[in-house]
Design an enzyme around this catalytic site. Structure first.
Site, mmCIF file in Angstrom:
data_model
loop_
_atom_site.group_PDB
_atom_site.id
_atom_site.type_symbol
_atom_site.label_atom_id
_atom_site.label_comp_id
_atom_site.label_asym_id
_atom_site.label_seq_id
_atom_site.Cartn_x
_atom_site.Cartn_y
_atom_site.Cartn_z
ATOM 1 N N LYS A 75 0.830 -1.206 0.000
ATOM 2 C CA LYS A 75 0.000 0.000 0.000
ATOM 3 C C LYS A 75 0.863 1.253 0.000
ATOM 4 O O LYS A 75 1.847 1.344 0.754
ATOM 5 C CB LYS A 75 -0.915 -0.034 1.230
ATOM 6 N N SER A 144 -9.585 1.809 2.763
ATOM 7 C CA SER A 144 -8.694 2.572 1.915
ATOM 8 C C SER A 144 -7.654 1.724 1.189
ATOM 9 O O SER A 144 -6.956 2.210 0.300
ATOM 10 C CB SER A 144 -7.956 3.602 2.790
ATOM 11 N N SER A 168 -10.393 -0.783 6.700
ATOM 12 C CA SER A 168 -9.680 -0.669 5.428
ATOM 13 C C SER A 168 -8.977 -1.921 4.944
ATOM 14 O O SER A 168 -8.374 -1.921 3.874
ATOM 15 C CB SER A 168 -8.661 0.472 5.517
#
Length: 434
Positions: A75, A144, A168
């Site tokens: 990420k 996210s 997330s």
């Protein structure tokens, strides 16, 4: 062009070119990975260098580390040597420069290859990135950690790293039909990661199977202790009845009750326990702590670059700026009381794993929102480990997930237990769109 083969425990042998060809082909539509440079061969050349490095570090076929040659998406709020960190934002990447994150050190020490940075909502807060759901491109992949979930779901990589503050990891795993695991808060170091709310921020993983997630988590977590065969037992499952479960949509609740019936028929003991009677106030307390810490985390960046922030991020920071220190500390005290009560309720009901929907339903249509994280809220608030297991599909063909949660520090047992009923859940293994 020279092609080298890498092998990974539990992963098929593939070539770097095959890996990069697949990313180049599929990601045109999915947008799970951050573009590395204007040079179309940049990823390919970098991954080949990484592959040479792992072969030089471990030249003998045996022994090799558990993630030898496994390509991993990371990420884009996590610092990786050789790749800029942008946090899904328009801020200059120089502001996020720093030492490589400890989680990436551990990945590389286990032989993993960094396939690339995966798309994130801006600063892992709320403003969605460009990623699309691999099962339906006009639906959100969640967030996210959108790129990490989608990259695994689309078959570009078998493993990816994400983060969860509230929902997330678990929510995008459910929306994309993959395994998502969020360990106990604090078990994976978060150094080198752009903070959102440090009280809740937790690094997690996405994988194709629970066993792959467990293999990775054993490398990444502090103090990992494999479950011995003599310690295994059939877990007692708990359903948190009441206002929390009622927040799931009609389709998600119906699917969940079918999942409960399947587990009961397979011989699992299931207790239904009234829970979370004061969930609205708990949500307010989480919001207070989350937004206060987000404003503190971004204080300097926002002062300098606030004009570059997207509106959802501006709103979050501004909300945090209105929260006083006294309100924040009250929220922290309320959280400790919540955690104590949850532990007591779990002990009194003799629950090993709480089970519930991983999301309020399948991935919503549209890309302007990452969906509701409310089904993750109490567990993230408490910092308990949670797992999303693919569990069939909705009427529109999109995946659903079963969320499994256990006591803090029981990460090893949760993953071991969940493998016992992973095969009972109908896999969401339908073809991805190209």
């Amino acid at each position: 062009m020279e092609t080298k083969t890498y092998e990974a425990s539990g992963s098929p042998s593939v070539t770097v070119d095959a890996l990069c060809d697949r990313i180049d082909e599929i990601d045109r539509a999915i947008h799970a990975f951050v573009t590395e440079s204007e040079t179309s061969t940049a990823r390919r050349e970098r991954v080949r260098r990484e592959l040479r490095s792992v072969h030089e570090r471990w030249p003998a076929a045996r022994p090799r580390p558990p993630l030898f040659g496994v390509p991993v998406g990371v990420k884009d709020i996590v610092n990786v040597d050789g790749l800029p960190t942008r946090g899904g934002s328009a801020l200059p990447p120089e502001v996020f420069e720093g030492r490589q994150a400890g989680v990436v050190d551990r990945l590389r020490d286990a032989g993993a290859l960094i396939a690339g940075k995966t798309v994130t909502a801006e600063f892992a807060i709320a403003a969605p990135g460009a990623t699309r759901n691999p099962h339906a491109h006009d639906h959100t992949p969640g967030g996210s950690s959108s790129g990490s979930a989608a990259a695994v779901a689309a078959g570009m990589v078998p493993l990816a790293v994400g983060t969860q503050t509230v929902g997330s990891v678990i929510r995008p795993a459910a929306y994309c039909g993959v395994v998502g695991f969020k360990p106990t808060a604090g078990r994976i170091p978060v150094d080198g990661v752009i903070p959102n709310a440090p009280t809740f921020d937790t690094i997690g993983v996405f994988a194709t199977t629970i066993s792959t997630a467990a293999m990775a988590t054993a490398v990444l977590c502090d103090g990992w202790q494999p479950v011995q065969s003599t310690e295994r037992k059939r877990p007692v499952l708990g359903v948190p009845d009441g206002p929390y479960l009622e927040l799931a949509g009609t389709e998600a609740r119906a699917a969940f009750e079918a999942q409960v019936a399947t587990l009961s028929s397979a011989g699992f003991t299931v207790h239904r326990v009234p829970m979370f009677a004061d969930l609205a106030h708990d949500a307010d307390d989480l919001f207070t702590v989350n937004r206060y810490e987000a404003a503190q985390s971004h204080a300097e960046w926002f002062r300098q670059y606030g004009a570059l922030y997207r509106q959802q991020s501006v709103t979050a920071v501004r909300q945090g700026q209105t929260i006083s220190r006294d309100q924040y500390e009250h929220g922290l005290r309320r959280r400790e009381a919540f955690r104590t009560a949850l532990s007591q309720d779990t002990d009194e009901a003799d629950i090993d794993i709480w089970i519930c929907p991983a999301a309020t339903g399948p991935a919503p249509h549209g890309l302007a929102s990452t969906g509701s994280s409310v089904m993750c809220l109490p567990w993230s608030y408490a910092g308990w480990p949670s797992l999303s297991v693919p569990a069939g599909q909705a009427e529109n063909g999109l995946p659903l997930g079963l969320q499994c949660v256990s006591r803090p520090g029981s990460d090893e047992r949760l993953l071991d237990w969940a493998q016992a009923f992973e095969t009972l859940m109908l896999p969401a293994g339908f073809p991805t769109q190209r």
